[in-house]
Design an enzyme around this catalytic site. Structure first.
Site, short mmCIF file in Angstrom:
data_model
loop_
_atom_site.label_atom_id
_atom_site.label_comp_id
_atom_site.label_asym_id
_atom_site.label_seq_id
_atom_site.Cartn_x
_atom_site.Cartn_y
_atom_site.Cartn_z
N ASP A 67 0.82 -1.21 0.00
CA ASP A 67 0.00 0.00 0.00
C ASP A 67 0.85 1.26 0.00
O ASP A 67 0.35 2.36 -0.22
CB ASP A 67 -0.98 0.01 1.18
CG ASP A 67 -0.29 -0.04 2.53
OD1 ASP A 67 0.70 -0.78 2.67
OD2 ASP A 67 -0.75 0.65 3.47
N HIS A 68 2.16 1.11 0.21
CA HIS A 68 3.08 2.25 0.15
C HIS A 68 4.00 2.19 -1.08
O HIS A 68 4.41 3.25 -1.57
CB HIS A 68 3.95 2.29 1.41
CG HIS A 68 3.21 2.63 2.65
ND1 HIS A 68 3.29 3.87 3.26
CD2 HIS A 68 2.32 1.92 3.37
CE1 HIS A 68 2.49 3.88 4.32
NE2 HIS A 68 1.89 2.71 4.40
#
Length: 257
Positions: A73-74
């Site tokens: 998600d990063h």
């Protein structure tokens, strides 16, 4: 897009990946200009990456991509963002195709005017980025709301607590978290985070001292305030606490971490 309070050199773009663990979505940051640094490009979402690239164009282009850690998600959008930068600008240098680097640095490295501080716990490879004027890009070490998920891996919780205390030793006036709103009082937030983990441990120890050995009962007591939808994650954090107590020689017999 939102500018950081008191820091026009920082812009936040929130990815459209909301959820119980990601809050409103992953915060992608643009720092500086001519060219700018992108911190945590977020998921591989075309619309989000397009918004980041357009914001970077307004800051003189994208020069570097920094990652606080390697969770998807990063980090998943990093390579696509680089490819889009190359395609969009058609940059050339020395006869070859120039492209921004993607860097997940080690402790003490400096990139794009930011110093990396190793802060394992949420992830083994986690770092925060610190500017000279008191800004911290905290990734998932500290969130703007709620608490961070710390998985059980035989040492992550102890490392996480050490990382929080390490950050407490830095002079910080603003935290730009990986999820959630700006943190304008870093000292208070860090103290809150330390106390939150210590409170969980106190509750857990109290139950163990009374003779409780069932993980289900330990979870119900020490994490009684956690919503049902977050109970599976809380159960994993319970395991992390038990592993920490075992490593410290404080886990009673009859409980398996």
């Amino acid at each position: 897009m939102t500018s950081a309070p008191g820091h026009a050199e920082i812009t936040r773009v929130v990815a459209p990946n909301p959820g119980p663990m990601t809050l409103a979505g992953t915060n992608t940051y643009l720092y500086g200009s001519d060219p700018c640094v992108v911190i945590d490009p977020g998921p591989d979402d075309a619309g989000h990456l397009r918004a980041v690239l357009e914001a970077a164009d307004g800051r003189g282009g994208l020069g570097l991509v920094l990652l606080t850690h390697s969770h998807g998600d990063h980090a998943d959008g990093a390579e696509e963002l680089v490819a889009a930068t190359v395609e969009r600008r058609g940059l050339r240098a020395g006869g070859g195709t120039w492209k921004p680097q993607v860097v997940l640095p080690g402790d003490g490295e400096e990139h794009g005017g930011l110093r990396a501080l190793a802060t394992p716990g949420h992830a083994a490879d986690h770092v925060c980025f610190l500017s000279d004027d008191g800004v911290c890009f905290s990734g998932d070490l500290v969130l703007g709301e709620g608490s961070t998920f710390v998985p059980p891996d035989g040492g992550s919780l102890a490392a996480y607590m050490d990382s929080l205390r390490l950050l407490q030793g830095e002079e910080i006036e603003l935290i730009c978290p990986g999820h959630g709103p700006w943190i304008a009082d870093p000292a208070a937030k860090l103290a809150e985070y330390v106390e939150h983990r210590e409170m969980r441990e106190r509750r857990l120890l109290a139950a163990l001292e009374r003779g409780e050995r069932s993980k289900r009962a330990l979870l119900a007591e020490a994490w009684s305030d956690v919503p049902r939808r977050l109970r599976p994650a809380a159960a994993m954090v319970l395991d992390a606490h038990l592993q920490k107590l075992e490593a410290e020689g404080r886990l009673p017999a009859g409980v398996s971490p």
